[in-house]
Design an enzyme around this catalytic site. Structure first.
Site, PDB file in Angstrom:
ATOM      1  N   ILE A  34      -1.149 -11.272 -31.271  1.00 16.49           N
ATOM      2  CA  ILE A  34      -1.477 -12.197 -30.177  1.00 16.49           C
ATOM      3  C   ILE A  34      -0.633 -11.914 -28.924  1.00 16.49           C
ATOM      4  O   ILE A  34      -0.988 -12.331 -27.821  1.00 16.49           O
ATOM      5  CB  ILE A  34      -1.298 -13.664 -30.626  1.00 16.49           C
TER       6      ILE A  34
ATOM      7  N   TYR B  81      10.324 -24.787 -33.343  1.00 17.40           N
ATOM      8  CA  TYR B  81       8.886 -24.960 -33.559  1.00 17.40           C
ATOM      9  C   TYR B  81       8.397 -26.227 -32.863  1.00 17.40           C
ATOM     10  O   TYR B  81       7.378 -26.217 -32.165  1.00 17.40           O
ATOM     11  CB  TYR B  81       8.632 -25.032 -35.062  1.00 17.40           C
TER      12      TYR B  81
ATOM     13  N   GLY C 144      -3.912 -17.065 -42.128  1.00 15.18           N
ATOM     14  CA  GLY C 144      -2.894 -18.093 -42.389  1.00 15.18           C
ATOM     15  C   GLY C 144      -3.438 -19.204 -43.275  1.00 15.18           C
ATOM     16  O   GLY C 144      -4.620 -19.205 -43.647  1.00 15.18           O
ATOM     17  N   GLN C 145      -2.557 -20.196 -43.579  1.00 14.52           N
ATOM     18  CA  GLN C 145      -2.967 -21.298 -44.461  1.00 14.52           C
ATOM     19  C   GLN C 145      -4.157 -22.036 -43.864  1.00 14.52           C
ATOM     20  O   GLN C 145      -5.148 -22.306 -44.530  1.00 14.52           O
ATOM     21  CB  GLN C 145      -1.791 -22.287 -44.624  1.00 14.52           C
ATOM     22  N   LEU C 146      -4.078 -22.349 -42.568  1.00 13.77           N
ATOM     23  CA  LEU C 146      -5.164 -23.083 -41.896  1.00 13.77           C
ATOM     24  C   LEU C 146      -6.288 -22.113 -41.516  1.00 13.77           C
ATOM     25  O   LEU C 146      -7.469 -22.384 -41.744  1.00 13.77           O
ATOM     26  CB  LEU C 146      -4.584 -23.754 -40.648  1.00 13.77           C
TER      27      LEU C 146
HETATM   28  C1  VAH Z   1       5.481 -26.941 -40.938  1.00 15.90           C
HETATM   29  N1  VAH Z   1       3.328 -27.147 -42.035  1.00 15.90           N
HETATM   30  O1  VAH Z   1       5.968 -27.382 -41.956  1.00 15.90           O
HETATM   31  C2  VAH Z   1       3.978 -27.159 -40.739  1.00 15.90           C
HETATM   32  C3  VAH Z   1       3.696 -28.473 -40.065  1.00 15.90           C
HETATM   33  C4  VAH Z   1       4.222 -30.920 -39.935  1.00 15.90           C
HETATM   34  C5  VAH Z   1       4.529 -29.626 -40.611  1.00 15.90           C
HETATM   35  O2  VAH Z   1       3.813 -28.359 -38.691  1.00 15.90           O
HETATM   36  O3  VAH Z   1       6.129 -26.371 -40.122  1.00 15.90           O
END
Ligand code: VAH
Length: 307
Positions: free
Chosen positions: A50, A139, A9-11
């Protein structure tokens, strides 16, 4: 040994590289749901969904894992298009890792939270560590629930799980996937290619952001701190900088004067407007010495020199 879940992933991509520099390549096992890029990934790799707890347990046994960085997530924008999948991956994935940590007595767990835990009625300027938190995305709901889950496993079972609430992360080594802050990455690539940039957020949409280098350094700084310094066991507010799209545009124009951008807000505008403008991270500073290094112009310079 360290296991990174979501290492593509990005991170995850940048964190895996940094952890391998710190602990040695063979001591950091990368895992991801896709094996596609395993060939590209140097060092030990395991394919892992996962949600497959048995497979997770096998990998932990096989590699004698003592620490897990769980970076597998469905981000804010994608999460709104498939909320059921987001709940499943974000929550059951975390439960699998925490349960395994409890059963096998793993040393440390890292799990990222986000400013997405804050909602439309949260104070937007210098958002405090403790405040009103009514997230309006699946999220954000997952990250808020995840924070409480981490605190429970720490208090009830002594699992040493640590977390920070990342702002939007801006890096150039790995592309983001499905976030609301991804515009701040794409803009640099378009500018470098001499193309006009169409921004999916409107002028004036201020968001808390952070250069990836700072985010990686802060994450490892937290994980390397003595446990007694980690007094907050939900997740730490972490701040880097705050800017609106036109500000990052101006920062780029200092280096690429003829860069142009236009605004075409889409569904992500509403998500962005539900989040804070700036974050108060006094406790990360006080408890474990957090301090960002990059401001907007320093970030723009570093990215445009390297892509
Ligand atoms: C998103 N990059 O955009 C993530 C992050 C604060 C944004 O959690 O969902």
């Amino acid at each position: 040994r360290v296991l990174v879940i979501g290492a593509f992933g990005q991170l995850g991509s940048e964190l895996t590289d940094e952890l391998r520099k710190l602990y040695g390549e063979d001591n950091v096992i990368a895992s991801d749901i896709t094996a596609a890029r395993a060939q590209a990934a140097r060092g030990p790799f395991e394919q892992l969904d996962i949600l497959d707890r048995a497979r997770l347990g096998e990998i932990v046994e096989k590699h004698k894992i003592t620490q897990i960085y769980n970076l597998a997530a469905i981000l804010s924008s994608i999460g709104e298009s498939k909320p059921g999948v987001a709940w499943n991956v974000n929550m059951n994935g975390l439960v699998n890792v925490l349960e395994l940590a409890r059963e096998k007595g793993l040393n440390k767990i890292y799990w990222p939270s986000s400013i997405a835990v804050f909602g439309p009625d949260t104070p937007k300027v210098m958002t405090p560590q403790e405040t009103v938190m009514n997230p309006s995305t699946m999220y954000g709901v997952n990250k808020l629930a995840g924070e409480k889950l981490c605190q429970y496993y720490f208090q009830k079972f002594g699992v040493d799980v640590r977390s920070v609430r990342y702002p939007g992360l801006v890096g150039y080594k790995a592309m983001p996937g499905g976030g609301t802050t991804d515009y701040a990455v794409d803009i640099y690539f378009k500018a470098k290619q001499g193309e006009e940039f169409t921004c999916f957020l409107d002028k004036g949409t201020v968001l808390p952001m952070m250069y990836m280098d700072d985010a990686i350094r802060g994450t490892i700084q937290l994980m390397e701190s003595p446990a007694e310094k980690v007094k907050i066991r939900t997740s730490y507010n972490l701040a880097g900088m705050s800017f609106a799209p036109e500000e990052i545009g101006s920062s780029i124009q200092k280096i690429i004067p003829d860069f142009k951008m236009i605004y075409a807000p889409d569904h992500r505008q509403e998500i962005a407007e539900s989040w804070p403008d700036s974050i108060d991270d006094q406790f990360a500073q006080a408890h474990w010495g957090w301090k960002p290094k990059f401001d907007l112009d320093a970030m723009s310079k570093d990215i445009l020199e390297n892509i």
